[in-house]
Design a protein around this motif. Sequence first.
Motif, mmCIF file in Angstrom:
data_model
loop_
_atom_site.group_PDB
_atom_site.id
_atom_site.type_symbol
_atom_site.label_atom_id
_atom_site.label_comp_id
_atom_site.label_asym_id
_atom_site.label_seq_id
_atom_site.Cartn_x
_atom_site.Cartn_y
_atom_site.Cartn_z
ATOM 1 N N MET A 1 54.993 -42.930 -13.329
ATOM 2 C CA MET A 1 53.937 -43.937 -13.372
ATOM 3 C C MET A 1 54.135 -45.069 -12.370
ATOM 4 O O MET A 1 53.375 -46.032 -12.379
ATOM 5 C CB MET A 1 53.836 -44.524 -14.787
ATOM 6 N N ALA A 2 55.138 -44.980 -11.496
ATOM 7 C CA ALA A 2 55.375 -46.015 -10.488
ATOM 8 C C ALA A 2 55.866 -45.356 -9.206
ATOM 9 O O ALA A 2 56.641 -44.388 -9.249
ATOM 10 C CB ALA A 2 56.411 -47.031 -10.977
ATOM 11 N N ARG A 3 55.434 -45.877 -8.078
ATOM 12 C CA ARG A 3 55.836 -45.308 -6.792
ATOM 13 C C ARG A 3 57.330 -45.469 -6.547
ATOM 14 O O ARG A 3 57.918 -44.747 -5.733
ATOM 15 C CB ARG A 3 55.025 -45.952 -5.660
ATOM 16 N N GLU A 4 57.943 -46.427 -7.230
ATOM 17 C CA GLU A 4 59.388 -46.618 -7.094
ATOM 18 C C GLU A 4 60.193 -45.532 -7.789
ATOM 19 O O GLU A 4 61.396 -45.396 -7.547
ATOM 20 C CB GLU A 4 59.793 -47.985 -7.669
ATOM 21 N N ARG B 1 42.369 -39.199 -33.475
ATOM 22 C CA ARG B 1 43.271 -40.354 -33.508
ATOM 23 C C ARG B 1 44.236 -40.325 -32.337
ATOM 24 O O ARG B 1 44.503 -41.356 -31.699
ATOM 25 C CB ARG B 1 44.018 -40.357 -34.836
ATOM 26 N N ASN B 2 44.783 -39.139 -32.027
ATOM 27 C CA ASN B 2 45.745 -39.019 -30.934
ATOM 28 C C ASN B 2 45.134 -39.399 -29.594
ATOM 29 O O ASN B 2 45.727 -40.170 -28.821
ATOM 30 C CB ASN B 2 46.275 -37.586 -30.860
ATOM 31 N N LEU B 3 43.960 -38.850 -29.296
ATOM 32 C CA LEU B 3 43.308 -39.134 -28.012
ATOM 33 C C LEU B 3 42.967 -40.609 -27.885
ATOM 34 O O LEU B 3 43.156 -41.223 -26.824
ATOM 35 C CB LEU B 3 42.044 -38.284 -27.870
ATOM 36 N N TRP B 4 42.461 -41.198 -28.965
ATOM 37 C CA TRP B 4 42.081 -42.615 -28.932
ATOM 38 C C TRP B 4 43.315 -43.499 -28.745
ATOM 39 O O TRP B 4 43.319 -44.405 -27.896
ATOM 40 C CB TRP B 4 41.340 -42.986 -30.202
ATOM 41 N N SER B 5 44.359 -43.253 -29.525
ATOM 42 C CA SER B 5 45.570 -44.071 -29.440
ATOM 43 C C SER B 5 46.186 -43.978 -28.050
ATOM 44 O O SER B 5 46.602 -44.988 -27.472
ATOM 45 C CB SER B 5 46.584 -43.629 -30.500
ATOM 46 N N TYR B 6 46.263 -42.764 -27.529
ATOM 47 C CA TYR B 6 46.807 -42.562 -26.185
ATOM 48 C C TYR B 6 46.039 -43.377 -25.149
ATOM 49 O O TYR B 6 46.636 -44.080 -24.317
ATOM 50 C CB TYR B 6 46.756 -41.071 -25.838
ATOM 51 N N MET B 7 44.703 -43.279 -25.174
ATOM 52 C CA MET B 7 43.902 -43.975 -24.172
ATOM 53 C C MET B 7 44.090 -45.492 -24.269
ATOM 54 O O MET B 7 44.303 -46.164 -23.254
ATOM 55 C CB MET B 7 42.421 -43.630 -24.336
ATOM 56 N N ILE B 8 44.051 -46.015 -25.485
ATOM 57 C CA ILE B 8 44.175 -47.465 -25.666
ATOM 58 C C ILE B 8 45.540 -47.945 -25.193
ATOM 59 O O ILE B 8 45.658 -48.946 -24.472
ATOM 60 C CB ILE B 8 43.962 -47.836 -27.143
ATOM 61 N N ILE B 9 46.588 -47.234 -25.564
ATOM 62 C CA ILE B 9 47.944 -47.664 -25.210
ATOM 63 C C ILE B 9 48.181 -47.576 -23.703
ATOM 64 O O ILE B 9 48.761 -48.477 -23.096
ATOM 65 C CB ILE B 9 48.968 -46.841 -26.000
ATOM 66 N N PHE B 10 47.719 -46.495 -23.075
ATOM 67 C CA PHE B 10 47.922 -46.353 -21.635
ATOM 68 C C PHE B 10 47.116 -47.377 -20.850
ATOM 69 O O PHE B 10 47.509 -47.756 -19.741
ATOM 70 C CB PHE B 10 47.575 -44.928 -21.191
ATOM 71 N N CYS B 11 45.995 -47.825 -21.409
ATOM 72 C CA CYS B 11 45.203 -48.844 -20.710
ATOM 73 C C CYS B 11 45.870 -50.211 -20.748
ATOM 74 O O CYS B 11 45.417 -51.136 -20.062
ATOM 75 C CB CYS B 11 43.805 -48.943 -21.331
ATOM 76 N N GLY B 12 46.927 -50.362 -21.526
ATOM 77 C CA GLY B 12 47.566 -51.668 -21.656
ATOM 78 C C GLY B 12 48.530 -52.025 -20.547
ATOM 79 O O GLY B 12 48.839 -53.208 -20.350
ATOM 80 N N HIS B 13 49.015 -51.003 -19.773
ATOM 81 C CA HIS B 13 50.054 -51.311 -18.787
ATOM 82 C C HIS B 13 49.939 -50.554 -17.472
ATOM 83 O O HIS B 13 50.760 -50.768 -16.585
ATOM 84 C CB HIS B 13 51.437 -51.043 -19.390
ATOM 85 N N PHE B 14 48.931 -49.711 -17.313
ATOM 86 C CA PHE B 14 48.879 -48.898 -16.102
ATOM 87 C C PHE B 14 47.618 -49.040 -15.255
ATOM 88 O O PHE B 14 47.526 -48.379 -14.220
ATOM 89 C CB PHE B 14 49.094 -47.419 -16.466
#
Length: 405
Positions: free
Chosen positions: A154-157, A246-259
């Motif tokens: 998730m990071a170029r480094e 629930r899985n798809l929703w939780s994943y999307m919300i959480i990934f939108c928080g830092h990426f």
Amino acid sequence: MAISDVKEYTHLTEDEVDQIGRELDQIRADIEESRGASDAAYIHRMIRIQRGLAAAGRITLLAGTQVKETRKPALALGAGLLGVAKILENMEIGHNVMHGQWDWMNDPEIHSSNWEWDTAQPAEQWKHSHNYIHHQFTNVLGYDNDIGYGILRMAREQKWSPANLGQPVYNALLASLFEWGVALHDLDVERIRKGKKDPKELKRQLRQVVRKGRNQVLKDYVVYPALAGRRWKSVMAANVAANVTRNLWSYMIIFCGHFPDGAVHFTEEEIADESRSEWYLRQILGSANFEGGRLLHILSGSLGFQIEHHLFPDLPSNRYPEISEKVQALTAKYDIPYTTGPLHRQYGQTLRTILKLSLPNSWTSSDQPEPPTPPHDRKRRGDDERPSRRSELGGWSRSSAQARG
């Protein structure tokens, strides 16, 4: 882009950074002082609504599937109600209760030390991987295990390997099976593979995961389907649909928080001698919000206010909208980036990053400066290599967990 000095990145003086810390401390103090009956009523209401939705979903599936004429609509409605109930329990209730947001009420039923949520990961392990590691070392390469959950670059480094070509597939599997991916998260598969995981601790954690996972499977895929008699297959399919939703929703919300674009990563140099005020700045720079109405924010566990949540993880989630206004005013005052946007855009940017970083850096372009040093393995640290700083992140400790067995 990973940064190693938040003061230099934001062009702030030492005095300005200290003043920002004091102003954020004052926001915290104001909310703590004003907590009261309306906040307690909010969480009690959310729990009643969630339990009502779950009961309605279960009853609809069990009763509605017995009659041929109502079978299909009952399956759709029951799965939908149950899916929403699971989302609400995991996101706005379980996640926030286990952060200690309601501990001030001294209600043993709604307390971070007692709550066990409706998902496969044991609460104790989640509080370690999330409260202690992720919130303390937000977006720090090698320290924050939530950067890609150990399977995504998730990071170029981060050093590229041919295995990263499979990221689109890994991402789809992680999204669909998010409950189980999270359940294994605190085991730290990388340290197991390298032989650095304490065997006794691994065995203890595996026992917890197996016990919790077994109970989830029995509940959703054995007991409730069995109650439907001959229609057990239909009820089981509806339960699968509710869990995947629930899985798809939780994943999307959480990934939108830092990426999304604008949320930056940090090197280990940033957290060396990091002050409380600098920790505050790192939370702002490393987190991203999304915009939406009140219902969207409730269903997302108030993580549309991810910046505010990372600044004040143990303050009641229903207060984040008013906290957000104050934080935005503060960031505007000091010209600090405040990353936000519509949910679809934030996830679109996240998905683009996942796809681009499946390839070597030389194959893709970036609107950010290239890493200051060549990408390399950012080895994941163990607890003995992570300093402990923030008291507001929860009372978890490995020693107390081991004592409980």
